[in-house]
Scaffold this active site. Structure first.
Site, PDB file in Angstrom:
ATOM      1  N   GLU A 197      32.625  46.126  14.749  1.00 18.93           N
ATOM      2  CA  GLU A 197      32.886  44.754  15.199  1.00 18.93           C
ATOM      3  C   GLU A 197      33.963  44.844  16.268  1.00 18.93           C
ATOM      4  O   GLU A 197      35.117  45.156  15.969  1.00 18.93           O
ATOM      5  CB  GLU A 197      33.366  43.889  14.028  1.00 18.93           C
ATOM      6  CG  GLU A 197      33.519  42.436  14.442  1.00 18.93           C
ATOM      7  CD  GLU A 197      34.455  41.626  13.541  1.00 18.93           C
ATOM      8  OE1 GLU A 197      34.441  40.399  13.646  1.00 18.93           O
ATOM      9  OE2 GLU A 197      35.221  42.231  12.760  1.00 18.93           O
ATOM     10  N   ASP A 216      26.532  31.405 -11.692  1.00 17.29           N
ATOM     11  CA  ASP A 216      27.952  31.052 -11.542  1.00 17.29           C
ATOM     12  C   ASP A 216      28.228  30.407 -10.184  1.00 17.29           C
ATOM     13  O   ASP A 216      29.385  30.185  -9.818  1.00 17.29           O
ATOM     14  CB  ASP A 216      28.850  32.285 -11.752  1.00 17.29           C
ATOM     15  CG  ASP A 216      28.601  33.380 -10.718  1.00 17.29           C
ATOM     16  OD1 ASP A 216      27.717  33.192  -9.853  1.00 17.29           O
ATOM     17  OD2 ASP A 216      29.283  34.412 -10.770  1.00 17.29           O
ATOM     18  N   ASN A 232      22.983  34.776 -11.758  1.00 17.57           N
ATOM     19  CA  ASN A 232      23.518  34.475 -13.090  1.00 17.57           C
ATOM     20  C   ASN A 232      24.069  33.065 -13.247  1.00 17.57           C
ATOM     21  O   ASN A 232      24.661  32.730 -14.268  1.00 17.57           O
ATOM     22  CB  ASN A 232      24.593  35.507 -13.482  1.00 17.57           C
ATOM     23  CG  ASN A 232      25.766  35.499 -12.513  1.00 17.57           C
ATOM     24  OD1 ASN A 232      25.802  34.670 -11.597  1.00 17.57           O
ATOM     25  ND2 ASN A 232      26.713  36.397 -12.700  1.00 17.57           N
ATOM     26  N   ASP A 249      22.038  33.806  -6.145  1.00 11.69           N
ATOM     27  CA  ASP A 249      22.867  33.843  -7.353  1.00 11.69           C
ATOM     28  C   ASP A 249      21.940  34.063  -8.549  1.00 11.69           C
ATOM     29  O   ASP A 249      21.128  33.196  -8.879  1.00 11.69           O
ATOM     30  CB  ASP A 249      23.615  32.499  -7.451  1.00 11.69           C
ATOM     31  CG  ASP A 249      24.281  32.294  -8.800  1.00 11.69           C
ATOM     32  OD1 ASP A 249      24.444  33.281  -9.554  1.00 11.69           O
ATOM     33  OD2 ASP A 249      24.632  31.134  -9.105  1.00 11.69           O
ATOM     34  N   ASP A 293      25.036  37.316  -5.754  1.00 15.24           N
ATOM     35  CA  ASP A 293      25.444  38.610  -6.329  1.00 15.24           C
ATOM     36  C   ASP A 293      24.427  39.689  -5.962  1.00 15.24           C
ATOM     37  O   ASP A 293      23.391  39.408  -5.351  1.00 15.24           O
ATOM     38  CB  ASP A 293      25.593  38.483  -7.853  1.00 15.24           C
ATOM     39  CG  ASP A 293      24.439  37.721  -8.477  1.00 15.24           C
ATOM     40  OD1 ASP A 293      23.288  38.118  -8.213  1.00 15.24           O
ATOM     41  OD2 ASP A 293      24.666  36.724  -9.187  1.00 15.24           O
ATOM     42  N   ASP A 334      34.733  46.579  10.207  1.00 15.14           N
ATOM     43  CA  ASP A 334      35.438  45.327  10.484  1.00 15.14           C
ATOM     44  C   ASP A 334      36.504  45.554  11.562  1.00 15.14           C
ATOM     45  O   ASP A 334      37.246  46.543  11.514  1.00 15.14           O
ATOM     46  CB  ASP A 334      36.099  44.844   9.177  1.00 15.14           C
ATOM     47  CG  ASP A 334      36.570  43.406   9.264  1.00 15.14           C
ATOM     48  OD1 ASP A 334      35.724  42.518   9.446  1.00 15.14           O
ATOM     49  OD2 ASP A 334      37.803  43.175   9.161  1.00 15.14           O
TER      50      ASP A 334
END
Ligand code: NOJ
Length: 549
Positions: A274, A29, A27, A25, A33, A204
């Site tokens: 997958e 939050d 930033n 992370d 990211d 997926d």
């Protein structure tokens, strides 16, 4: 004449799965990211030494299934950054020789995707047939299909008076792949990312896209026959004959492969599907009759095989025997849907598992955090986030999705110290189990992974050599030979808690390249080779001996 094969990056390379919410992370939050991923590229390329990353979804999404409910396939959710950040990530990864694979989720969209919003707006909308809509049958559900996440696979739409189908959450309506417009739109999505320069896709639930055209009821499974897969609750009361896996899917995968091939001239592109199928013949069919479908269907068998020498060997040998001619194998020991490797097999055995994964023939895919031996984290009820676990008790996947443990700093170095609460709790062990500590400890998990990755990279026999299991080893040991030209690597894995003595005298002397204990390397007598409890060793044999062909 040069008889050396010239395997492609996705064959020789090692792929590392990043679950972006949980990696880094940048930033504060509390959610990982793309800038965070960029910050960690040096770790991936130089410290660890992997060849490719697979990023789980980072597209705009209401996050009902943490990104596997995509509301816009051609953008980045502001939580993770924007397209400029993505382009930067791609360029920085490529600059370091790291390929980038992204998730492509073709079976379903979010119910907030504009396609679905249009589709559900009226029965006459041009996008109505982009999804699977059906009238009620005898006043009830259109058929008996079930959602994998619990309950029926049908959701009533009051406004238009029909049901729509969803294999997962009701917020994830299934697209209708029998509609050529859907195929065209989803292929355009793939083109969008290929044009940007991505190296490939993880697809997926690739086997879900085609269903029975008549939507017939699934047969019941009264005995809940063993599926060789994990128990899935009520979903196991049926044999899933009609709600997925229809053979018409193969034509789509052939076309998709042709699309990738068209982009592969200068930059070989790749896709891995997958596919949760444990019948090897059916599983192998996804390579395509002429190896013209998926480059690989993911092989999840080692995730579910009992952790014993004989069953692991049988799993590998069965796969090798069933692989279509010329098809490339692959192995997985962890991902964002399964319990953590070190929790499944125990920490000592997880070291053995690392050697197994990185020495078998075929492409290994590593799951972030497994390289430091992260374990399942117990999540207090109020902080559970996975909809699967919230719908079907016992199925929660949060424990394997917790923040990466980089250091003993506040927030484990995953988020800045001042960050808001991380989206999932940190493991309570992060002060001891983290990248920084393990780099300083010569025999750590991380240093074992680094050693094994470096060996693989510098050893053709491991990258593309043949595989020969050796019989006659002690019953708790699994021993195999990897061979390329006259280079031979013996891998001997002791699955027991007792010392084991192996007579490998036919191989003469050898040089130990790595031991899972990380305390012996160099010349070794192979008559006998003594393995300590849970120890695995990789030995380079003298090359002037008879070569197994
Ligand atoms: C498979 C993904 O791996 C899983 O995380 C997701 O929940 C389902 N597909 C639905 O997209």
């Amino acid at each position: 004449m040069d008889t050396t094969p010239h395997p492609l990056w996705w064959q020789t390379g090692v792929i590392y799965q990043i679950y972006p919410r949980s990696f880094q992370d940048s930033n504060g939050d509390g959610v990982g990211d793309l800038t965070g991923v960029i910050q960690r590229l040096d770790y991936l390329s130089s410290t660890l030494g992997v060849d490719a990353i697979w990023l789980s979804p980072f597209f705009p999404s209401p996050q009902a299934d943490w990104g596997y409910d995509v509301a816009n396939y051609t953008d980045v959710d502001p939580l993770f950054g924007d397209l400029t950040t993505f382009d930067q990530l791609l360029a920085e990864a490529h600059r370091r020789g790291i390929r980038v694979i992204i998730d492509w989720v073709p079976n379903h969209t979010s119910d907030q995707h504009p396609w679905f919003i249009e589709s559900r707006s009226s029965r006459n909308n041009p996008k109505r047939d982009w999804y699977i809509w059906r009238d009620a049958r005898a006043g009830g559900l259109p058929n008996n299909w079930l959602s994998l996440f619990g309950g029926p696979a049908w959701e009533w739409d009051e406004n238009t008076g029909q049901y729509y189908m969803h294999s997962f959450l009701k917020e994830q309506p299934d697209l209708s792949w029998r509609n050529p417009e859907v195929k065209a739109a989803m292929f355009d999505v793939a083109r969008f990312w290929l044009e940007r320069g991505v190296d490939g896709f993880r697809i997926d639930v690739a086997h879900f896209i085609m269903k029975d055209p008549e939507l017939r009821d699934n047969p019941l499974n009264p005995k809940r026959a063993d599926t060789a897969y994990k128990p899935l609750g009520a979903y196991d009361t049926q044999i899933h004959l009609h709600d997925k896996g229809h053979p018409d899917g193969h034509a789509i995968w052939r076309e998709f492969r042709a699309l990738l091939d068209a982009y592969s001239a200068g930059q070989p592109r790749y896709c891995v599907g997958e596919i949760h199928i444990f019948d090897w013949r059916e599983w192998g069919s996804y390579y395509g009759a002429n190896l013209d479908e998926l480059h690989m269907p993911f092989n999840f068998a080692l995730l579910f095989a009992p952790w014993q020498a004989a069953s692991i060997r049988k799993t590998v040998d069965d796969l090798e025997a069933a692989l279509p001619r010329g098809a490339w194998p692959n192995y997985v020991l962890g991902n964002h849907d399964e319990p953590r490797l070190a929790s499944r097999v125990g920490r000592d055995n997880a070291r053995l598992a690392a050697m197994l994964l990185l020495t078998l023939r075929g492409t290994p895919t590593l799951y972030y955090g497994d390289e430091i031996g992260m374990t399942n984290v117990s999540i207090p009820p109020g902080r559970q986030r996975d909809p699967f676990g919230l719908c079907v008790p016992g199925q929660g996947r949060d424990p394997c999705r917790t923040p990466m443990q980089w250091s003993d700093a506040p927030n484990a170095g995953f988020a800045p110290p001042h960050a808001t609460e991380c989206w999932l709790p940190l493991s309570p062990d992060y002060r001891e189990i983290n990248v920084e500590c393990q780099l300083a400890e010569p025999t750590s998990f991380l240093n074992l992974y680094r050693r094994l990755l470096a060996c693989r990279k510098s050893t053709p026999a491991l990258q593309w050599g043949s595989y020969h299991p050796l019989g006659g080893a002690a019953k708790d040991c699994y021993v195999y030979l990897r061979q390329a030209k006259n280079q031979r690597i013996l891998v001997a894995l002791n699955f027991s808690e007792q010392e084991q003595s192996l007579d490998l005298s036919t191989f003469g002397h050898g040089r130990i390249r790595a031991s899972t204990c990380m305390d012996r390397e160099g010349q070794s007598n192979l008559a006998p080779l003594v393995l300590r409890p849970d120890e695995g060793v990789m030995v380079e044999c003298a090359s002037n001996r008879e070569v197994i062909s």
